[in-house]
Design an enzyme around this catalytic site. Sequence first.
Site, short mmCIF file in Angstrom:
data_model
loop_
_atom_site.label_atom_id
_atom_site.label_comp_id
_atom_site.label_asym_id
_atom_site.label_seq_id
_atom_site.Cartn_x
_atom_site.Cartn_y
_atom_site.Cartn_z
N GLU A 30 0.84 -1.21 0.00
CA GLU A 30 0.00 0.00 0.00
C GLU A 30 0.87 1.25 0.00
O GLU A 30 1.85 1.34 0.74
CB GLU A 30 -0.91 0.00 1.22
CG GLU A 30 -1.86 1.20 1.27
CD GLU A 30 -2.96 1.04 2.29
OE1 GLU A 30 -3.55 -0.06 2.33
OE2 GLU A 30 -3.22 1.98 3.06
N THR A 62 -3.96 5.00 -1.62
CA THR A 62 -4.90 5.64 -0.71
C THR A 62 -5.54 6.87 -1.33
O THR A 62 -5.09 7.40 -2.34
CB THR A 62 -4.24 6.02 0.63
OG1 THR A 62 -3.28 7.05 0.39
CG2 THR A 62 -3.57 4.82 1.26
N TRP A 63 -6.59 7.34 -0.67
CA TRP A 63 -7.41 8.46 -1.13
C TRP A 63 -7.53 9.44 0.02
O TRP A 63 -7.99 9.08 1.09
CB TRP A 63 -8.78 7.93 -1.53
CG TRP A 63 -9.71 8.87 -2.23
CD1 TRP A 63 -10.56 9.77 -1.66
CD2 TRP A 63 -9.93 8.95 -3.64
NE1 TRP A 63 -11.29 10.41 -2.62
CE2 TRP A 63 -10.92 9.93 -3.86
CE3 TRP A 63 -9.39 8.31 -4.75
CZ2 TRP A 63 -11.38 10.27 -5.13
CZ3 TRP A 63 -9.84 8.64 -6.01
CH2 TRP A 63 -10.82 9.62 -6.19
N ARG A 125 -15.37 5.21 4.45
CA ARG A 125 -16.02 6.48 4.77
C ARG A 125 -15.02 7.61 4.68
O ARG A 125 -15.27 8.63 4.07
CB ARG A 125 -16.61 6.43 6.19
CG ARG A 125 -17.44 7.67 6.53
CD ARG A 125 -17.67 7.83 8.01
NE ARG A 125 -16.45 8.25 8.69
CZ ARG A 125 -16.38 8.47 10.00
NH1 ARG A 125 -17.45 8.28 10.76
NH2 ARG A 125 -15.24 8.86 10.55
N TYR A 167 -11.61 -3.47 11.82
CA TYR A 167 -10.89 -2.85 12.94
C TYR A 167 -10.80 -3.85 14.11
O TYR A 167 -11.72 -3.93 14.93
CB TYR A 167 -11.60 -1.57 13.38
CG TYR A 167 -11.64 -0.53 12.29
CD1 TYR A 167 -10.60 0.40 12.16
CD2 TYR A 167 -12.67 -0.50 11.35
CE1 TYR A 167 -10.60 1.34 11.15
CE2 TYR A 167 -12.68 0.44 10.32
CZ TYR A 167 -11.65 1.35 10.23
OH TYR A 167 -11.66 2.29 9.23
N PRO A 172 -11.48 3.68 15.80
CA PRO A 172 -11.06 4.72 16.76
C PRO A 172 -12.20 5.56 17.30
O PRO A 172 -12.15 6.01 18.46
CB PRO A 172 -10.08 5.57 15.92
CG PRO A 172 -9.50 4.61 14.94
CD PRO A 172 -10.64 3.67 14.59
N ALA A 189 -12.19 -10.02 27.16
CA ALA A 189 -12.10 -9.60 25.76
C ALA A 189 -11.60 -8.16 25.68
O ALA A 189 -10.77 -7.83 24.82
CB ALA A 189 -13.47 -9.72 25.08
N GLN A 230 -7.24 -2.62 9.86
CA GLN A 230 -6.45 -1.52 10.42
C GLN A 230 -5.16 -2.12 10.98
O GLN A 230 -5.10 -3.31 11.31
CB GLN A 230 -7.27 -0.85 11.53
CG GLN A 230 -6.54 0.16 12.39
CD GLN A 230 -6.41 1.50 11.72
OE1 GLN A 230 -5.84 1.58 10.64
NE2 GLN A 230 -6.92 2.55 12.33
N TYR A 322 1.65 -1.78 4.88
CA TYR A 322 1.55 -0.33 4.75
C TYR A 322 2.99 0.17 4.62
O TYR A 322 3.72 0.30 5.62
CB TYR A 322 0.87 0.27 5.97
CG TYR A 322 -0.56 -0.20 6.17
CD1 TYR A 322 -1.53 0.04 5.20
CD2 TYR A 322 -0.94 -0.91 7.32
CE1 TYR A 322 -2.83 -0.39 5.36
CE2 TYR A 322 -2.25 -1.35 7.49
CZ TYR A 322 -3.19 -1.09 6.51
OH TYR A 322 -4.49 -1.52 6.67
#
Length: 407
Positions: A30, A62-63, A125, A167, A172, A189, A230, A322
């Site tokens: 990426e 990426t955008w 999003r 995620y 986040p 958990a 993520q 990444y």
Amino acid sequence: MNGHIESQPDPKIIDLLNKEPDNIAHVSLEYFPPRTDQGVKNLHARMNRMLANTKALYTDMTWGAGGSTADLSLELAVHAHKTGHVSNMHLTCTNMEKDGDPIKAVHEALQQAYDGGIRNIVALRGDPPEGEKEWTAADGGFTCALDLVKYIRKNFGDKFGISVAGYPEGHPNRISELTAEEVENMSDAEKGRCCTHDGVTYVCKDEDYKKEMDYLKEKIDAGGDFIITQMFFDAEVFKTFVKDCRAWGINCPVVPGLMCINAYPGFKKMTKFCKTRVPKALEQKMDSMKDDPDAVKKFGVEFGADICRSLLDFGVKILHFYTLNLEKVVYGITDELGITSGLVETSNESDAKDMVAVGSAWARVGDTVKSSAGQGVVKEIKADGSAVVDIDGKDVELAKGSYRKVF
């Protein structure tokens, strides 16, 4: 692998993922759009070099928030396709109005990508646009990535393969700061995915994590083909997330997103901003090397290889890096794993200064930035993109474009 290659449209990545890797695992890479023309030129060369060296299954571009890199992201994604990559273009629906229409720019980006031979989209999003802390939907526009997945399937059918974000520690926005009493009463958990930064404990609480998983299932049921996660630095968090996906009836491939550790400041800022879980041993090791950039890169290879081995033992078939537009740590990891051989010695990052992301949308409160007035820490990002920066104890206002983030 240089220059234009006449080719058919890209295959769908989901079809490639369903094939067994020739090596111990597939690799995907990426990148983000660099700020300068020289950076773009250098990135073209690096992408071609890394594709040839790693045989990357696909390449993500990426955008930027609010479409801040839209033209360049599309250009780079199409360039990737034309030069032999399977291009996976990120697309966000944050603040993407055009001519007063909140949908038009997204539709045009999809059409241009399709016309350019791209057949794979990461539906997101997106972050809040530059100068804003909170994300808000435009009237009549998309409200979430699920809307974007539905829109693509409604208007383009099965012409695109679609990946969505997952995620493992919770989004986040759903990660909460805990009181001392809440820390004491965390479930097992929650203990497994919580993080601590500057003495404060954060976690995606169980009730919010359930909402996250329900929403992820909606994205897959609406037409998502696979999940890219993520970043995480605790392999057990990823393994638990995959098991939870299966328990929720999410049976598509889950691709682990691996952030390469290249520099101490970037690692600290990114993990704090994303509220990422950092195992105590990793935190202590990084702190011990904070003034030794070479040692950090070397350790980044060691740590990256170790976490990859744990994922491979778990049954992972692809490793998504990444790259931060750099190559040395990626090569070091793939060399250590035996996917490649001898690449780290040939890596060249003399152009690292050109691999800075486009625009001040990438600088946030708390980031270190550099300008003609000096180097300092961002205290405020204003709506017009200007920033208030603490330079040597004084607040200095810097115009948009006159400062750059220091990684």
